[in-house]
Design an enzyme around this catalytic site. Structure first.
Site, PDB file in Angstrom:
ATOM      1  N   ARG A  57       0.820  -1.212   0.000  1.00  0.00           N
ATOM      2  CA  ARG A  57       0.000   0.000   0.000  1.00  0.00           C
ATOM      3  C   ARG A  57       0.849   1.256   0.000  1.00  0.00           C
ATOM      4  O   ARG A  57       0.402   2.329  -0.434  1.00  0.00           O
ATOM      5  CB  ARG A  57      -0.953  -0.028   1.199  1.00  0.00           C
ATOM      6  CG  ARG A  57      -1.948   1.111   1.251  1.00  0.00           C
ATOM      7  CD  ARG A  57      -3.236   0.725   1.986  1.00  0.00           C
ATOM      8  NE  ARG A  57      -2.993   0.271   3.342  1.00  0.00           N
ATOM      9  CZ  ARG A  57      -2.939   1.068   4.409  1.00  0.00           C
ATOM     10  NH1 ARG A  57      -3.066   2.378   4.268  1.00  0.00           N
ATOM     11  NH2 ARG A  57      -2.755   0.563   5.613  1.00  0.00           N
ATOM     12  N   TYR A 110     -15.173  21.197 -10.818  1.00  0.00           N
ATOM     13  CA  TYR A 110     -15.621  19.906 -11.330  1.00  0.00           C
ATOM     14  C   TYR A 110     -16.829  19.450 -10.519  1.00  0.00           C
ATOM     15  O   TYR A 110     -16.833  19.542  -9.287  1.00  0.00           O
ATOM     16  CB  TYR A 110     -14.438  18.940 -11.186  1.00  0.00           C
ATOM     17  CG  TYR A 110     -14.599  17.524 -11.590  1.00  0.00           C
ATOM     18  CD1 TYR A 110     -15.192  17.152 -12.785  1.00  0.00           C
ATOM     19  CD2 TYR A 110     -14.076  16.516 -10.767  1.00  0.00           C
ATOM     20  CE1 TYR A 110     -15.283  15.817 -13.155  1.00  0.00           C
ATOM     21  CE2 TYR A 110     -14.153  15.183 -11.127  1.00  0.00           C
ATOM     22  CZ  TYR A 110     -14.764  14.833 -12.319  1.00  0.00           C
ATOM     23  OH  TYR A 110     -14.838  13.520 -12.672  1.00  0.00           O
TER      24      TYR A 110
END
Length: 397
Positions: A57, A110
């Site tokens: 990760r 956005y």
């Protein structure tokens, strides 16, 4: 030794420790990282933030190469990776706010950014004030004692307003406010965020970085001052991405400059052609004087790309449908930044939900285009045929 942007895009992230003797860093997939000794494990734990293999990760050498490349190209001290541009925006904001804080969000952001603020941030007790993209000095009146983030997007989503980022950044920093920028349109190449006061530059690498409409990826590149907090808090949120997508994005960087140049050249030809069409009220392309903030584009940007919009003189949904249906080279779909041309329409009434205070002052339908790498003549012919369908639909009622 400093390098030009073109050289940088070819060489960035190609350190021998990542490439291991080949041109492109290999794809390294991993969850578990094995250590030979307890001492090695302890060393990796201590250095886990510094591009050291620790756990999947945290990233592999493939991720580290791409992060280094993005940092070299955009500037800053480090680059965090996310599974999409929307995730990059949401997690960058989350890393720096808490209950009771206040965000200044550009009204032309956005749409998913707006939804995140209106739903997730509101639920967390973080207040959002939307501001006009052309506000300039007026931003001072909106700053509160608990304002933590000034979020910018330049050019703005759909309507393409170019913001005065240096002025906004200077004012924000007077009040210790972090400046974030959705820099997807600039792609880290045509707008250098850290030269203009931005603290965190965010991109949907899904778009021009990837360049082939086949990956989902987000990036957030930060100054040294904010890098540790961004990196660690995003890690705590479980953010990680596929090394295969990272490999594709890293390969996309190599051709980014030449692709942007061709997108820009094609786009400008079509924008100028559209400006002369009798059906068109005006074109919203940052390179043209008809675009709000054109003067800031000329001052701050080194180039453009293929994304812009134009406004029809009328709102006639049936005729707009006729225009869009039957296109040969323009696909109808979300996103942009790939090699292909795209077309979408937004009726004036839609801005009632897309805007809070900066509802655009035009009554015709807005058409957003992404101009790809096709022959311009073919694209113009496609649009011309579309206008024929549009005019016929108006004539027939």
């Amino acid at each position: 030794m400093p390098h030009g942007k073109k050289t940088q895009m070819v060489t960035a992230g190609r350190d021998p420790k990542w490439t291991q003797g080949v041109v492109n860093p290999p794809v390294q997939r991993a969850s578990t990282i094995l250590f030979d000794t307890v001492a090695d494990k302890k060393k990796a734990t201590i250095n886990r933030a510094n591009k050291t293999l620790f756990y999947g990760r945290r990233g592999t050498n493939t991720h580290f190469a791409f992060q280094q490349a993005m940092t070299e190209i955009e500037g800053g001290a480090g680059c965090a990776l996310f599974p999409s541009g929307a995730a990059a925006i949401a997690n960058s904001i989350l890393a720096f706010v808490e209950t009771g804080d206040h965000i200044l969000m550009v009204d032309t952001c956005y749409e998913p950014t707006r939804d995140f603020c209106n739903v997730i941030m509101k639920k967390m007790g973080v207040e959002t004030t939307y501001y006009d993209p052309m506000i300039g000095e007026g931003i001072r009146s909106l700053i509160q004692p608990n304002t933590k983030v000034l979020f910018t997007e330049s050019p703005g989503s759909i309507t393409m307003e170019v913001q005065d980022i240096p002025k906004l950044s200077n004012i924000a920093h007077e009040h210790d406010i972090i400046v974030m920028l959705d820099n997807t349109w600039g792609a880290g190449v045509n707008f250098s965020p850290f030269d203009y006061g931005v603290d965190i530059s965010i991109q949907a690498a899904t778009k021009y970085i990837g360049g082939h409409s086949d990956i989902m990826l987000g990036t957030a590149t930060s100054t040294a001052e904010h890098w540790d907090q961004l990196r660690e808090q995003c890690y705590l949120m479980g953010q990680c991405v596929s090394p295969d997508d990272v490999y594709m994005a890293l390969r996309g960087i190599r051709t980014l400059g030449i692709r942007l140049k061709q997108h820009d050249e094609n786009g400008l030809k079509i924008a100028n052609w559209l400006a002369k069409r009798p059906e068109v009220d005006h074109v919203r392309h940052p390179s043209l004087a008809s675009c709000p903030g054109h003067e800031f584009f000329k001052r701050d940007f080194s180039g453009g790309n293929g994304l812009f919009s134009f406004v029809l003189k009328h709102s006639h949904p049936k005729a707009t449908t006729a225009l869009l249906d039957g296109m040969t080279h323009f696909g109808m779909g979300y996103s942009w930044g790939g090699f292909e041309s795209l077309i979408l329409a937004t009726e004036p009434s839609s801005f009632n939900s897309l805007r809070t205070i900066a509802n655009p002052q035009f009554s015709g339908t807005l058409i957003r285009l992404h101009i790809g790498l096709e022959d311009v003549e073919d694209l113009i012919q496609d649009l011309e045929t579309g206008f024929e369908r549009y005019n016929a639909a108006i004539k027939n009622g």
